[in-house]
Motif scaffolding. Structure first.
Motif, PDB file in Angstrom:
ATOM      1  N   LEU A 296       0.859  -1.211   0.018  1.00 25.12           N
ATOM      2  CA  LEU A 296      -0.006   0.081  -0.164  1.00 25.12           C
ATOM      3  C   LEU A 296       0.812   1.189   0.005  1.00 25.12           C
ATOM      4  CD1 LEU A 296      -2.900   0.495   0.080  1.00 25.12           C
ATOM      5  CD2 LEU A 296      -3.045   0.872   2.470  1.00 25.12           C
ATOM      6  N   ASP A 297       0.537   2.107  -0.708  1.00 26.65           N
ATOM      7  CA  ASP A 297       1.025   3.511  -0.864  1.00 26.65           C
ATOM      8  C   ASP A 297       0.755   4.283   0.308  1.00 26.65           C
ATOM      9  OD1 ASP A 297       3.045   5.206  -2.902  1.00 26.65           O
ATOM     10  OD2 ASP A 297       1.459   6.605  -2.256  1.00 26.65           O
ATOM     11  N   TRP A 298       1.898   5.290   0.545  1.00 22.58           N
ATOM     12  CA  TRP A 298       1.477   6.093   1.839  1.00 22.58           C
ATOM     13  C   TRP A 298       0.486   7.069   1.367  1.00 22.58           C
ATOM     14  CZ3 TRP A 298       5.286  10.215   3.962  1.00 22.58           C
ATOM     15  CH2 TRP A 298       5.870  11.099   3.019  1.00 22.58           C
ATOM     16  N   SER A 299       0.496   7.641   0.058  1.00 18.91           N
ATOM     17  CA  SER A 299      -0.733   8.372  -0.318  1.00 18.91           C
ATOM     18  C   SER A 299      -2.087   7.739   0.069  1.00 18.91           C
ATOM     19  CB  SER A 299      -0.893   8.749  -1.653  1.00 18.91           C
ATOM     20  OG  SER A 299      -0.977   7.597  -2.450  1.00 18.91           O
ATOM     21  N   ALA A 300      -2.385   6.394   0.498  1.00 19.85           N
ATOM     22  CA  ALA A 300      -3.763   5.960   1.079  1.00 19.85           C
ATOM     23  C   ALA A 300      -4.047   6.403   2.076  1.00 19.85           C
ATOM     24  CB  ALA A 300      -3.544   4.399   0.784  1.00 19.85           C
ATOM     25  N   LEU A 301      -3.325   7.318   2.919  1.00 23.38           N
ATOM     26  CA  LEU A 301      -3.845   7.739   4.103  1.00 23.38           C
ATOM     27  C   LEU A 301      -5.058   8.593   4.060  1.00 23.38           C
ATOM     28  CD1 LEU A 301      -1.958  11.087   5.184  1.00 23.38           C
ATOM     29  CD2 LEU A 301      -2.418  10.670   3.198  1.00 23.38           C
ATOM     30  N   ILE A 302      -5.304   8.722   2.796  1.00 26.71           N
ATOM     31  CA  ILE A 302      -6.673   9.358   2.356  1.00 26.71           C
ATOM     32  C   ILE A 302      -7.904   8.317   2.930  1.00 26.71           C
ATOM     33  CG2 ILE A 302      -7.045   8.797   0.163  1.00 26.71           C
ATOM     34  CD1 ILE A 302      -8.298  11.422  -0.570  1.00 26.71           C
ATOM     35  N   ALA A 303      -7.624   7.183   2.905  1.00 25.72           N
ATOM     36  CA  ALA A 303      -8.603   6.125   3.423  1.00 25.72           C
ATOM     37  C   ALA A 303      -9.331   6.370   4.682  1.00 25.72           C
ATOM     38  CB  ALA A 303      -8.129   4.807   3.391  1.00 25.72           C
ATOM     39  N   SER A 304      -8.364   7.003   5.776  1.00 19.99           N
ATOM     40  CA  SER A 304      -8.928   7.339   7.076  1.00 19.99           C
ATOM     41  C   SER A 304      -9.837   8.513   7.002  1.00 19.99           C
ATOM     42  CB  SER A 304      -7.680   7.814   7.883  1.00 19.99           C
ATOM     43  OG  SER A 304      -6.843   6.787   8.107  1.00 19.99           O
ATOM     44  N   SER A 305      -9.607   9.554   6.138  1.00 17.37           N
ATOM     45  CA  SER A 305     -10.512  10.696   5.992  1.00 17.37           C
ATOM     46  C   SER A 305     -11.776  10.091   5.421  1.00 17.37           C
ATOM     47  CB  SER A 305      -9.883  11.822   4.852  1.00 17.37           C
ATOM     48  OG  SER A 305      -8.873  12.368   5.883  1.00 17.37           O
ATOM     49  N   ARG A 306     -12.004   9.315   4.180  1.00 12.37           N
ATOM     50  CA  ARG A 306     -12.815   8.969   3.601  1.00 12.37           C
ATOM     51  C   ARG A 306     -13.712   8.107   4.475  1.00 12.37           C
ATOM     52  NH1 ARG A 306      -9.920   6.463  -1.972  1.00 12.37           N
ATOM     53  NH2 ARG A 306      -9.698   8.798  -3.141  1.00 12.37           N
ATOM     54  N   VAL A 307     -13.373   7.229   5.365  1.00 11.78           N
ATOM     55  CA  VAL A 307     -14.024   6.537   6.317  1.00 11.78           C
ATOM     56  C   VAL A 307     -14.550   6.980   7.418  1.00 11.78           C
ATOM     57  CG1 VAL A 307     -13.947   4.470   7.982  1.00 11.78           C
ATOM     58  CG2 VAL A 307     -12.750   4.070   5.811  1.00 11.78           C
ATOM     59  N   ALA A 308     -13.938   8.319   7.878  1.00 13.98           N
ATOM     60  CA  ALA A 308     -14.593   9.276   8.958  1.00 13.98           C
ATOM     61  C   ALA A 308     -15.537   9.859   8.357  1.00 13.98           C
ATOM     62  CB  ALA A 308     -13.393  10.006   9.323  1.00 13.98           C
ATOM     63  N   ALA A 309     -15.661  10.012   6.929  1.00 12.85           N
ATOM     64  CA  ALA A 309     -16.842  10.784   6.330  1.00 12.85           C
ATOM     65  C   ALA A 309     -17.852   9.954   5.664  1.00 12.85           C
ATOM     66  CB  ALA A 309     -16.279  11.758   4.908  1.00 12.85           C
ATOM     67  N   GLY A 310     -17.661   8.464   5.978  1.00 12.30           N
ATOM     68  CA  GLY A 310     -18.578   7.575   5.504  1.00 12.30           C
ATOM     69  C   GLY A 310     -18.531   7.323   3.927  1.00 12.30           C
ATOM     70  N   LEU A 311     -17.356   7.351   3.445  1.00 13.85           N
ATOM     71  CA  LEU A 311     -17.045   6.900   2.136  1.00 13.85           C
ATOM     72  C   LEU A 311     -16.186   5.724   2.034  1.00 13.85           C
ATOM     73  CD1 LEU A 311     -15.993  10.465   0.779  1.00 13.85           C
ATOM     74  CD2 LEU A 311     -18.471   9.375   0.759  1.00 13.85           C
ATOM     75  N   ASN A 312     -16.004   5.120   0.872  1.00 14.28           N
ATOM     76  CA  ASN A 312     -15.309   3.713   0.681  1.00 14.28           C
ATOM     77  C   ASN A 312     -13.676   4.319   0.886  1.00 14.28           C
ATOM     78  OD1 ASN A 312     -13.769   1.831  -1.074  1.00 14.28           O
ATOM     79  ND2 ASN A 312     -15.724   0.848  -0.840  1.00 14.28           N
ATOM     80  N   PRO A 313     -12.812   3.560   1.662  1.00  9.20           N
ATOM     81  CA  PRO A 313     -11.641   3.979   1.904  1.00  9.20           C
ATOM     82  C   PRO A 313     -10.723   3.888   0.577  1.00  9.20           C
ATOM     83  CG  PRO A 313     -11.964   1.707   2.630  1.00  9.20           C
ATOM     84  CD  PRO A 313     -13.237   2.226   2.367  1.00  9.20           C
ATOM     85  N   PHE A 314     -10.806   2.757  -0.254  1.00  6.06           N
ATOM     86  CA  PHE A 314      -9.850   2.924  -1.289  1.00  6.06           C
ATOM     87  C   PHE A 314     -10.352   2.714  -2.689  1.00  6.06           C
ATOM     88  CE2 PHE A 314      -8.244   0.243   2.353  1.00  6.06           C
ATOM     89  CZ  PHE A 314      -7.088   1.042   2.618  1.00  6.06           C
ATOM     90  N   ASP A 315     -11.782   2.920  -2.864  1.00  8.47           N
ATOM     91  CA  ASP A 315     -12.326   3.148  -3.992  1.00  8.47           C
ATOM     92  C   ASP A 315     -13.297   4.255  -4.105  1.00  8.47           C
ATOM     93  OD1 ASP A 315     -13.472   2.733  -6.473  1.00  8.47           O
ATOM     94  OD2 ASP A 315     -14.423   0.593  -5.927  1.00  8.47           O
ATOM     95  N   SER A 316     -12.774   5.377  -4.703  1.00  4.72           N
ATOM     96  CA  SER A 316     -13.409   6.544  -4.864  1.00  4.72           C
ATOM     97  C   SER A 316     -14.879   6.592  -5.905  1.00  4.72           C
ATOM     98  CB  SER A 316     -12.759   7.763  -5.103  1.00  4.72           C
ATOM     99  OG  SER A 316     -11.940   7.544  -6.300  1.00  4.72           O
ATOM    100  N   ALA A 317     -14.647   5.437  -6.570  1.00  7.34           N
ATOM    101  CA  ALA A 317     -16.124   5.212  -7.436  1.00  7.34           C
ATOM    102  C   ALA A 317     -17.254   4.985  -6.722  1.00  7.34           C
ATOM    103  CB  ALA A 317     -15.692   4.133  -8.492  1.00  7.34           C
ATOM    104  N   GLN A 318     -17.014   4.380  -5.490  1.00  7.32           N
ATOM    105  CA  GLN A 318     -18.153   4.179  -4.529  1.00  7.32           C
ATOM    106  C   GLN A 318     -18.316   5.073  -3.512  1.00  7.32           C
ATOM    107  OE1 GLN A 318     -18.038   0.146  -3.104  1.00  7.32           O
ATOM    108  NE2 GLN A 318     -16.537  -0.495  -4.586  1.00  7.32           N
ATOM    109  N   GLY A 319     -18.267   6.452  -4.001  1.00 11.18           N
ATOM    110  CA  GLY A 319     -18.396   7.619  -3.307  1.00 11.18           C
ATOM    111  C   GLY A 319     -19.670   8.199  -3.182  1.00 11.18           C
ATOM    112  N   THR A 320     -19.880   9.373  -3.189  1.00 11.05           N
ATOM    113  CA  THR A 320     -21.041  10.012  -2.984  1.00 11.05           C
ATOM    114  C   THR A 320     -21.757  10.243  -4.226  1.00 11.05           C
ATOM    115  OG1 THR A 320     -20.211  12.152  -3.314  1.00 11.05           O
ATOM    116  CG2 THR A 320     -20.318  11.330  -1.014  1.00 11.05           C
TER     117      THR A 320
END
Length: 357
Positions: free
Chosen positions: A327-351
């Motif tokens: 896993l690349d360290w840019s994946a730290l965005i996964a934590s922000s996404r999950v806190a906001a109710g989004l999918n951690p690693f697949d932004s296509a499954q977003g809002t």
């Protein structure tokens, strides 16, 4: 005529803060390189290619021999020779570069070097160039370990830039240690491996300190970037639109590079910087900031996000749904996404952002 020649700037003037070293009169330098990871492979390749036509092949060593063989196949036997052991590198080479995964590996490798030198003491100048990201006091330990051998010097020389810049030979290189050794090393590395050297003086702990400061800045910026892109997605604006704004108003290379990774879910750490390395660097930066009584809350936040992202990815591994081996360290965005109710690693499954036109 002679006066005009004296006024002509030297090649790479301004990129190397040292005068050019004198040409060795008695022998051609034998270069060694240990550690062919995501960064080391490109650096060793570029160094070997730059010296291919007028010097000895670079002697390379990697725990996994397959990587050494891959480099040999790419650049040829006139540029690279595969070493059989660390002892061979330590005893046969005049300048030895190391780029390794973490402090424990660095300590282990250098203890093997020291053992080899104790059995076969150098009879001429030998320079070890440590390019990994390590805790600064380790550099002091390595310097003391090596300096017990005659004619032996340590230069700490961590590098700044992602694998793409290592591939292109455009890294920024920090450097501290013995002055004459730094001169020799700097002119080997620029322009073959990097575009600029930053001199930190004679204390070998200073270059690793700057490396932690720089990486702390990058991970703090990545945390802000992750939060901003997630905010944009959750607000209904969309992360792509926010990313386009970032490129217009804050067009820094780091924001553009890591923003592209986050927006497009490019989290393959084998093509970037593995998240374990990011966590290690964050731990080092937080430890140093605590010792200096200098709070770094941005790094603390990034550290929590990195830990959270790694934990989520390990859970996916247990479920058999992982998409990447590393896993690349840019994946730290996964934590922000999950806190906001989004999918951690697949932004296509977003809002599912829909414009209100």
């Amino acid at each position: 005529m002679a006066e005009n020649r004296l006024q002509t700037p030297a090649p790479n003037a301004g990129a190397v803060p040292f005068s050019r070293p004198s040409t060795p009169a008695t022998h051609t330098l034998q270069i060694g390189f240990c550690g062919l990871g995501a960064m080391g492979y490109f650096m060793a390749r570029n160094l070997a290619s730059s010296r291919k036509s007028h010097s000895l092949p670079v002697l390379v060593y990697n725990r996994s021999v397959a990587k050494s063989q891959k480099l040999l196949a790419e650049v040829g036997a006139s540029a690279v020779k595969v070493a059989d052991s660390l002892e061979q590198v330590a005893t046969e080479c005049d300048v030895i570069f190391t780029n390794l995964a973490n402090d424990a590996v660095v300590s282990s490798i250098y203890n093997e070097f020291a053992k080899a030198l104790a059995q076969s003491p150098p009879t001429r100048a030998k320079i070890f160039v440590e390019m990994s990201t390590v805790y600064p006091t380790l550099a002091g330990d390595l310097d003391r370990l090596l300096s017990s051998n005659p004619h032996t010097h340590l230069v700490t020389s961590p590098i700044f830039g992602p694998p793409a810049l290592a591939d292109a030979g455009k890294l920024v290189i920090a450097m501290s240690g013995d002055y004459r050794s730094k001169k020799e090393v700097a002119f080997l590395l620029v322009p073959a491996v990097g575009r600029k050297v930053i001199d930190l003086g004679g204390n070998v702990e200073k270059a690793p300190t700057l490396k932690l400061i720089g990486n702390g800045m990058i991970m703090g910026a990545n945390e802000l970037l992750a939060e901003t892109l997630t905010f944009g997605e959750k607000s209904g604006i969309g992360q792509q639109t926010v990313y386009e704004l970032i490129k217009e108003v804050m067009p820094s290379p780091g924001f553009i590079f890591y923003g592209n990774k986050m927006v497009n879910d490019l989290f393959d750490g084998s093509q970037g910087f593995a998240i374990d390395g990011g966590i290690k660097d964050a731990n080092h930066a937080r430890r140093l900031s605590a010792e200096l009584n200098c709070p770094m809350p941005a790094v603390d936040n990034a550290f929590r996000s990195l830990i959270g992202a790694r934990a989520m990815y390990q859970a996916q591994g247990l479920a058999g749904t992982q998409r990447w081996d590393v896993l690349d360290w840019s994946a730290l965005i996964a934590s922000s996404r999950v806190a906001a109710g989004l999918n951690p690693f697949d932004s296509a499954q977003g809002t599912g952002v829909v414009r209100d036109d």
